[in-house]
Write a protein that holds these residues in place. Sequence first.
Motif, PDB file in Angstrom:
ATOM      1  N   UNK A 194      32.645  46.080  43.213  1.00  0.00           N
ATOM      2  CA  UNK A 194      33.227  47.158  43.007  1.00  0.00           C
ATOM      3  C   UNK A 194      33.302  48.203  44.310  1.00  0.00           C
ATOM      4  N   UNK A 195      32.481  47.805  45.194  1.00  0.00           N
ATOM      5  CA  UNK A 195      32.027  48.506  46.253  1.00  0.00           C
ATOM      6  C   UNK A 195      32.606  47.884  47.398  1.00  0.00           C
TER       7      UNK A 195
ATOM      8  N   UNK B 196      35.359  45.462  56.364  1.00  0.00           N
ATOM      9  CA  UNK B 196      34.539  46.452  55.707  1.00  0.00           C
ATOM     10  C   UNK B 196      35.104  47.182  55.011  1.00  0.00           C
ATOM     11  N   UNK B 197      36.290  47.099  54.303  1.00  0.00           N
ATOM     12  CA  UNK B 197      37.000  47.919  53.337  1.00  0.00           C
ATOM     13  C   UNK B 197      37.492  47.217  52.318  1.00  0.00           C
ATOM     14  N   UNK B 198      37.331  45.911  52.105  1.00  0.00           N
ATOM     15  CA  UNK B 198      37.682  45.016  50.990  1.00  0.00           C
ATOM     16  C   UNK B 198      36.879  45.208  49.952  1.00  0.00           C
ATOM     17  N   UNK B 199      37.209  45.584  48.643  1.00  0.00           N
ATOM     18  CA  UNK B 199      36.514  45.787  47.459  1.00  0.00           C
ATOM     19  C   UNK B 199      35.859  44.647  47.186  1.00  0.00           C
ATOM     20  N   UNK B 200      34.432  44.397  46.948  1.00  0.00           N
ATOM     21  CA  UNK B 200      33.895  42.916  46.627  1.00  0.00           C
ATOM     22  C   UNK B 200      33.890  42.825  45.162  1.00  0.00           C
ATOM     23  N   UNK B 201      33.902  41.662  44.565  1.00  0.00           N
ATOM     24  CA  UNK B 201      34.142  41.168  43.356  1.00  0.00           C
ATOM     25  C   UNK B 201      32.797  40.384  42.984  1.00  0.00           C
ATOM     26  N   UNK B 202      32.711  39.959  41.719  1.00  0.00           N
ATOM     27  CA  UNK B 202      31.650  39.027  41.313  1.00  0.00           C
ATOM     28  C   UNK B 202      32.111  37.672  41.730  1.00  0.00           C
ATOM     29  N   UNK B 203      31.349  36.673  42.289  1.00  0.00           N
ATOM     30  CA  UNK B 203      32.058  35.539  42.572  1.00  0.00           C
ATOM     31  C   UNK B 203      32.547  35.347  44.113  1.00  0.00           C
TER      32      UNK B 203
END
Length: 387
Positions: A121-122, A152-159
């Motif tokens: 989510x960050x 650097x601005x992509x919202x990270x997700x699980x997986x």
Amino acid sequence: PEFKELPQESGMASHYLMDAQADMGSPLIGKSIESNGLRNLEGLFLVELVRDGRLISPVSPDEVIEERDHLIFNGDVGKLEQLLKMNGLSLFANKQPSSVQNVMGSNLSEVLIRPDSHLVGKSLKSSGFRAKFDAAVVAIKRDGEAVSGKLGEIELKAGDFLVLAVGADFHSRNNLSNNFVFVSGVEPDHILSDAQGRLAIGGFVAVIALAASGMVELLQGLVLLFALYLLTGCLNRQEVLRRLPVQLWLIITTALLFSKALMSSGVFTLIAHQASEVLMSMPLWAIILSVYVVTWFLTELVTNNAAAALMFPFALGLAGAMNADPMVLVMTVTFAASASFVSPYGYQTNLIVMNAGGYRLQDFVKTGWPVAVVYGLVVVSLVPLVY
């Protein structure tokens, strides 16, 4: 803005996304994409151009590069060296100061973000990624979904899969196992000296031999051996912290303490006696089924270890109240605690594949119910016969 799909013939839809920026005074500035040779890279495809917050996609061969343009490539991360050798073009991983070396001189590690990671989510910038891990993200990939924009601005997700250029302090950080599953480029095992190797093997054999002869309790011997390993450098503090599943131990310990408190207070005994009065008139298979269903319900909500820790003393108390062999109910709890098929939240592997495969909760419920029913019938039928 909507991400434009790559043409099928490019064969890069599932490859990594990389972010490169045109530096100030770069010789690339003022020239078109075509004249800079950015359309003819091996294994890399220029999919987007980010300029002053605007996303340009698809990128025309005649597009002229301007200062601070971000060039977004999709393709084989193994072909990254082509971008590194371009004068005036810097990767996102090399733009911010840290102890991480230049990407070309770093060890690259491929990791997968865990479902319970604090990164979910960050973005890389907002999470303070470099400071936390002494590593820089070179590329990102998300199975089943395209990613777009500046790295650097992509919202990270699980997986999400990340390729990291790691610094000297990376592998000593104790927060790695909480956030990542290592896919490749894992740190080599700690190499022991000849003397340490003999001590490690000899000490282990000695403890097993002493425990087998009854001279020393196995647990006491292993604790002393662990202390010896720390004193002699066979293990170091960082390695212990990194490899010890602290969260798992915390969950199990809390569940065991909770169950111990219930047993000491007599709550379990009271429940077991009351339950036995109801269950005494029921056949054995119905008693086994009842214990199985309660344990199964718990393991779908919490971990299998916690479910087993909570139900184990109840099964023992129930067997004692009924003057029955406890092994039947204990094994029922054991098998039921491993029956997390319907919910993705009871087991971390389910959560890992949930995002990577693009699954939803209803997908687990739809597919897991038949497995759960068949598994439960087999357990309830065979446990009394085998045990």
